[in-house]
Design a protein around this motif. Structure first.
Motif, PDB file in Angstrom:
ATOM      1  N   ALA A   1      12.274   6.120   0.017  1.00 43.08           N
ATOM      2  CA  ALA A   1      11.009   6.245   0.737  1.00 43.08           C
ATOM      3  C   ALA A   1       9.994   5.210   0.294  1.00 43.08           C
ATOM      4  O   ALA A   1       8.927   5.079   0.896  1.00 43.08           O
ATOM      5  N   GLY A   2      10.321   4.460  -0.749  1.00 45.34           N
ATOM      6  CA  GLY A   2       9.457   3.400  -1.249  1.00 45.34           C
ATOM      7  C   GLY A   2      10.196   2.603  -2.296  1.00 45.34           C
ATOM      8  O   GLY A   2      11.073   3.122  -3.001  1.00 45.34           O
ATOM      9  N   GLU A   3       9.881   1.318  -2.408  1.00 40.15           N
ATOM     10  CA  GLU A   3      10.609   0.444  -3.325  1.00 40.15           C
ATOM     11  C   GLU A   3      10.557   0.898  -4.790  1.00 40.15           C
ATOM     12  O   GLU A   3      11.519   0.692  -5.530  1.00 40.15           O
ATOM     13  N   PRO A   4       9.478   1.518  -5.275  1.00 35.65           N
ATOM     14  CA  PRO A   4       9.480   1.959  -6.670  1.00 35.65           C
ATOM     15  C   PRO A   4      10.567   2.978  -6.989  1.00 35.65           C
ATOM     16  O   PRO A   4      10.878   3.202  -8.162  1.00 35.65           O
ATOM     17  N   GLU A   5      11.176   3.586  -5.982  1.00 33.41           N
ATOM     18  CA  GLU A   5      12.237   4.552  -6.237  1.00 33.41           C
ATOM     19  C   GLU A   5      13.556   3.896  -6.633  1.00 33.41           C
ATOM     20  O   GLU A   5      14.473   4.566  -7.100  1.00 33.41           O
ATOM     21  N   THR A   6      13.673   2.594  -6.430  1.00 33.75           N
ATOM     22  CA  THR A   6      14.939   1.937  -6.744  1.00 33.75           C
ATOM     23  C   THR A   6      15.125   1.783  -8.248  1.00 33.75           C
ATOM     24  O   THR A   6      16.098   2.263  -8.815  1.00 33.75           O
ATOM     25  N   LEU A   7      14.195   1.113  -8.901  1.00 30.12           N
ATOM     26  CA  LEU A   7      14.261   0.931 -10.356  1.00 30.12           C
ATOM     27  C   LEU A   7      12.876   1.116 -10.971  1.00 30.12           C
ATOM     28  O   LEU A   7      12.405   0.284 -11.732  1.00 30.12           O
ATOM     29  N   VAL A   8      12.201   2.181 -10.578  1.00 30.83           N
ATOM     30  CA  VAL A   8      10.897   2.589 -11.088  1.00 30.83           C
ATOM     31  C   VAL A   8       9.772   1.701 -10.572  1.00 30.83           C
ATOM     32  O   VAL A   8       8.672   2.155 -10.320  1.00 30.83           O
TER      33      VAL A   8
ATOM     34  N   PHE B   1       1.984  -7.220  11.527  1.00 29.47           N
ATOM     35  CA  PHE B   1       2.516  -6.397  12.608  1.00 29.47           C
ATOM     36  C   PHE B   1       4.036  -6.338  12.629  1.00 29.47           C
ATOM     37  O   PHE B   1       4.617  -5.744  13.550  1.00 29.47           O
ATOM     38  N   SER B   2       4.708  -6.927  11.645  1.00 31.26           N
ATOM     39  CA  SER B   2       6.173  -6.868  11.582  1.00 31.26           C
ATOM     40  C   SER B   2       6.629  -7.168  10.165  1.00 31.26           C
ATOM     41  O   SER B   2       5.895  -7.786   9.376  1.00 31.26           O
ATOM     42  N   HIS B   3       7.853  -6.737   9.853  1.00 34.45           N
ATOM     43  CA  HIS B   3       8.422  -6.948   8.522  1.00 34.45           C
ATOM     44  C   HIS B   3       9.901  -7.283   8.632  1.00 34.45           C
ATOM     45  O   HIS B   3      10.628  -6.692   9.444  1.00 34.45           O
ATOM     46  N   PHE B   4      10.346  -8.222   7.809  1.00 38.51           N
ATOM     47  CA  PHE B   4      11.782  -8.439   7.664  1.00 38.51           C
ATOM     48  C   PHE B   4      12.397  -7.221   6.977  1.00 38.51           C
ATOM     49  O   PHE B   4      11.825  -6.674   6.030  1.00 38.51           O
ATOM     50  N   LYS B   5      13.580  -6.814   7.438  1.00 38.75           N
ATOM     51  CA  LYS B   5      14.253  -5.641   6.875  1.00 38.75           C
ATOM     52  C   LYS B   5      15.452  -6.012   6.004  1.00 38.75           C
ATOM     53  O   LYS B   5      16.001  -5.149   5.309  1.00 38.75           O
ATOM     54  N   LYS B   6      15.876  -7.270   6.019  1.00 31.23           N
ATOM     55  CA  LYS B   6      17.150  -7.649   5.416  1.00 31.23           C
ATOM     56  C   LYS B   6      17.208  -7.429   3.913  1.00 31.23           C
ATOM     57  O   LYS B   6      18.284  -7.211   3.359  1.00 31.23           O
ATOM     58  N   TYR B   7      16.078  -7.527   3.237  1.00 33.33           N
ATOM     59  CA  TYR B   7      16.100  -7.500   1.775  1.00 33.33           C
ATOM     60  C   TYR B   7      15.411  -6.278   1.184  1.00 33.33           C
ATOM     61  O   TYR B   7      15.254  -6.186  -0.026  1.00 33.33           O
ATOM     62  N   THR B   8      15.021  -5.334   2.030  1.00 38.19           N
ATOM     63  CA  THR B   8      14.378  -4.126   1.522  1.00 38.19           C
ATOM     64  C   THR B   8      15.394  -2.998   1.381  1.00 38.19           C
ATOM     65  O   THR B   8      16.506  -3.054   1.915  1.00 38.19           O
ATOM     66  N   ASN B   9      14.974  -1.962   0.670  1.00 40.01           N
ATOM     67  CA  ASN B   9      15.803  -0.778   0.480  1.00 40.01           C
ATOM     68  C   ASN B   9      15.362   0.351   1.403  1.00 40.01           C
ATOM     69  O   ASN B   9      15.483   1.534   1.072  1.00 40.01           O
TER      70      ASN B   9
ATOM     71  N   TYR C   1      12.188   3.620   5.688  1.00 40.53           N
ATOM     72  CA  TYR C   1      11.701   4.297   4.484  1.00 40.53           C
ATOM     73  C   TYR C   1      11.561   5.811   4.710  1.00 40.53           C
ATOM     74  O   TYR C   1      10.596   6.437   4.300  1.00 40.53           O
ATOM     75  N   GLY C   2      12.553   6.383   5.391  1.00 36.19           N
ATOM     76  CA  GLY C   2      12.610   7.828   5.567  1.00 36.19           C
ATOM     77  C   GLY C   2      11.839   8.360   6.751  1.00 36.19           C
ATOM     78  O   GLY C   2      11.896   9.562   7.036  1.00 36.19           O
ATOM     79  N   ASP C   3      11.120   7.507   7.471  1.00 35.66           N
ATOM     80  CA  ASP C   3      10.314   7.948   8.609  1.00 35.66           C
ATOM     81  C   ASP C   3      10.948   7.504   9.924  1.00 35.66           C
ATOM     82  O   ASP C   3      11.350   6.348  10.070  1.00 35.66           O
ATOM     83  N   THR C   4      11.029   8.429  10.880  1.00 37.89           N
ATOM     84  CA  THR C   4      11.511   8.107  12.217  1.00 37.89           C
ATOM     85  C   THR C   4      10.515   8.641  13.234  1.00 37.89           C
ATOM     86  O   THR C   4      10.340   9.844  13.362  1.00 37.89           O
ATOM     87  N   PRO C   5       9.806   7.767  13.929  1.00 44.42           N
ATOM     88  CA  PRO C   5       9.797   6.307  13.790  1.00 44.42           C
ATOM     89  C   PRO C   5       8.887   5.855  12.659  1.00 44.42           C
ATOM     90  O   PRO C   5       8.133   6.664  12.103  1.00 44.42           O
ATOM     91  N   ALA C   6       8.922   4.577  12.371  1.00 45.65           N
ATOM     92  CA  ALA C   6       8.087   4.042  11.291  1.00 45.65           C
ATOM     93  C   ALA C   6       6.611   4.207  11.589  1.00 45.65           C
ATOM     94  O   ALA C   6       5.804   4.411  10.677  1.00 45.65           O
ATOM     95  N   ASN C   7       6.238   4.153  12.877  1.00 47.16           N
ATOM     96  CA  ASN C   7       4.811   4.227  13.220  1.00 47.16           C
ATOM     97  C   ASN C   7       4.198   5.588  12.942  1.00 47.16           C
ATOM     98  O   ASN C   7       2.988   5.747  13.006  1.00 47.16           O
TER      99      ASN C   7
ATOM    100  N   GLY D   1       0.806  -1.217   0.000  1.00 48.46           N
ATOM    101  CA  GLY D   1       0.000   0.000   0.000  1.00 48.46           C
ATOM    102  C   GLY D   1       0.832   1.257   0.000  1.00 48.46           C
ATOM    103  O   GLY D   1       2.012   1.253   0.358  1.00 48.46           O
ATOM    104  N   GLY D   2       0.207   2.347  -0.401  1.00 46.89           N
ATOM    105  CA  GLY D   2       0.868   3.641  -0.368  1.00 46.89           C
ATOM    106  C   GLY D   2       2.137   3.679  -1.184  1.00 46.89           C
ATOM    107  O   GLY D   2       2.242   3.069  -2.242  1.00 46.89           O
ATOM    108  N   ARG D   3       3.116   4.353  -0.654  1.00 50.91           N
ATOM    109  CA  ARG D   3       4.364   4.572  -1.391  1.00 50.91           C
ATOM    110  C   ARG D   3       5.347   3.419  -1.284  1.00 50.91           C
ATOM    111  O   ARG D   3       6.350   3.384  -1.992  1.00 50.91           O
TER     112      ARG D   3
END
Length: 582
Positions: free
Chosen positions: A396-403, A383-391, A367-373, A303-305
């Motif tokens: 600020a959102g995955e589409p910014e990496t390669l469109v 209620f949780s997400h793995f962070k190891k494989y995200t950018n 994703y640019g927010d401190t804190p995420a909440n 959802g969202g960005r």
């Protein structure tokens, strides 16, 4: 910066030597690899060696999401509407026709076929070329990858009884090879890994290349898995103690580099797969030899960005343990400004903050927010997400990496030094050296600012003051240290561990009895996120429902049969096309 220039140059050379680059990349039949290999220089062979590294780019080699679903660390998306592709693995309803089973099998044998092409070509060279150090280095890399592919196949399929591919088949009869016993496969891949260990340098200048240290780590892990602990420790100690490898645990503030772009090829990384946002960005999302992967989309918020799809998320018990590990009061990293001139404990431990995003992490930027909440609700039972494989650390959102969120260029760490420490601790427990095991486990815990295990030793750390036995320390290693440190890393790591310990069935049965509930969380800034914080036990006031109560692994506990689910079966595609596979 990515250390990949020679990697890409090799690919360019490789592509120029092929009759049809496009047809080759789209080829799915590993038997299409030609048996006619004639090279007159080590430059030619090196370009083909690079194609082996290219085969490792396939997401199906590691199948990270499938291992998460199969084991106790990953849930398929929302607890209200689980992700359909993950259900058969999470609920233990997969069969030999399940897609991921055939995809991983084909991907691993593609690695083996590519290495056999390189090995055949190198063996066909004249004696002058064979006498050169570069020849041994290329052969060592090829044999390491062939050994690695067979090691992972042995750990994943058919009780370890898989096909040994040690030559390039030229006919359909040569392709139809019967399976070998697990003992034969282990002997085969260990021979390859030992050759690599004996012939590779301690490290290459180009860190994208595999080296002796990686071979040592694999050999140590292999002997651990067959309970040959003394032999395993020879190699594991070598990885930790040999300064020529250049391996060091990230400690202090440097722990924040793990699984970030700034931490590519850090001193703790033993082997990682190198992706890029500079090459072949026009390739299809589903091109398995492109320089990007889809795991960021699979683990990023939806959802969202954010651009994610959250195919797999941490399980309830894993999220709770990450969030509630006891912090060392003597570690200054565990204190933050309380906003009124004093200090307070961090909201979540450092290990949680680095690996798992939760609603009550008030200090991390996500994703640019401190804190995420402040921007993300952690609702809908996700209620949780793995962070190891995200950018999350650079955009600020995955589409910014390669469109598109489908294409991530973040490197994927396959093996790192922390795993070697824990492997060594397991060997020490099994051989009666509890003091040594505690020391190695505490080395990992202390670098995260966590309370150390055992009795106080006079050092500037808090200890839990528990006298551990071999059984209780092994339980802690199996159910806390291994999964929290290594969740969703490597190739079928967690599934393999539960199977080799013989505890998979009882683990799912025990987890199925646990009840958690989701509570509202109000942040330090006064933002309230409803049903976002995982807590133990039934909901204290609300009537239990699918939106506020979490119970997991019940289907796995009921359906798990060791003979059917400890390993994947041989893929249906293999048994249909290989007349000798059965």
């Amino acid at each position: 910066m990515k250390k990949c220039s020679s990697y890409f140059i090799g690919f360019i050379v490789l592509f120029l030597t092929m009759q049809s680059c496009e047809e080759y990349l789209e080829e799915t039949n590993p038997n299409a690899v030609s048996a006619d290999v004639y090279w007159s220089s080590l430059i030619e062979s090196n370009s083909n060696l690079t194609s082996v590294y290219g085969s490792m780019l396939s997401m199906f080699v590691l199948n990270l999401e499938v291992d998460a679903w199969r084991s106790d660390i990953g849930f398929p998306k929302s607890r209200r509407t689980p992700f359909g592709s993950g259900r058969p693995y999470y609920q233990k309803g997969f069969t030999d026709a399940s897609n991921a089973i055939g995809q991983q099998w084909d991907a691993l044998y593609q690695v083996a076929f590519r290495t056999n092409q390189v090995i055949t070509g190198l063996n066909g060279m004249d004696e002058d070329l064979k006498s050169q150090e570069e020849w041994s280095h290329q052969m060592g890399q090829a044999r390491l990858f062939r050994g690695l592919a067979h090691m992972w196949l042995n750990a994943t399929y058919n009780n370890g009884n898989v096909i040994i591919r040690d030559f390039i088949p030229g006919t359909s009869d040569e392709f139809s090879v019967s399976v070998s016993s697990s003992d034969e496969v282990i002997a085969f891949f260990r021979e390859d890994l030992k050759y690599a260990y004996d012939n590779l340098p301690a490290q290459f200048e180009n860190k994208t290349r595999v080296d002796k240290g990686f071979a040592a780590a694999l050999l140590g892990k292999s002997y651990l898995h067959t309970e040959e602990y003394t032999q395993a420790m020879v190699y594991l100690n070598d990885v930790i103690d040999n300064s020529e490898y250049g391996f060091e645990l990230l400690e202090g503030d440097d722990v924040g580099l793990l699984f970030t772009h700034a931490g590519d090829f850090n001193s703790e990384s033993i082997f990682e797969i190198n992706y890029s946002d500079k090459h072949q960005v026009e390739d299809s999302n589903w091109d398995e030899e492109s320089f990007f992967h889809r795991w960021a989309r699979y683990t990023a918020p939806g959802g969202g960005r954010y651009g994610g799809r959250t195919d797999f998320v941490p399980t309830a018990w894993l999220t709770y343990e990450y969030s509630n590990e006891q912090m060392d009061s003597q570690d200054p990293r565990n204190y933050v400004d309380d906003g009124s001139g004093g200090v307070r404990f961090r909201s979540v431990p450092l290990r949680c903050a680095q690996f798992c995003q939760v609603v009550n992490d008030e200090e991390s930027t996500y994703y640019g927010d401190t804190p995420a909440n402040s921007a993300y609700a952690f609702g809908a039972t996700i209620f949780s997400h793995f962070k190891k494989y995200t950018n999350h650390d650079i955009v600020a959102g995955e589409p910014e990496t390669l469109v598109t969120g489908w294409k991530s260029h973040k490197n994927v760490v396959v093996q790192r030094l922390a795993e070697v420490y824990l492997n060594l601790a397991e060997c020490q427990i099994k051989t009666g050296d509890l003091a040594g095991a505690l020391e190695n486990i505490n080395t990992i815990r202390q670098r995260w600012g966590l309370v150390s295990l055992g009795l106080s030793d006079g050092s500037a750390h808090d200890f839990d003051e528990i006298t551990y036995t071999a059984e209780t320390l092994m339980d802690h290693l199996m159910y806390i240290e291994y999964p929290l440190e290594l969740a969703a890393e490597g190739c079928n790591t967690r599934t393999t561990d539960l199977r080799r310990w013989g505890v998979a069935k009882e683990r799912f049965t025990e987890l199925a009895t646990r009840v958690y509930h989701l509570a509202n969380y109000t942040s330090n800034d006064g933002v309230t996120r409803n049903l976002s914080l995982i807590q133990e036990g039934p909901h204290p006031t609300a009537v239990p429902s699918i939106t506020n109560t979490v119970m997991e692994h019940r289907e796995a506990a009921e359906n798990y049969v060791e003979a059917l689910h400890d390993y994947f079966p041989l893929p249906l595609s293999e048994t249909l096309n290989n007349q000798n596979a059965n």
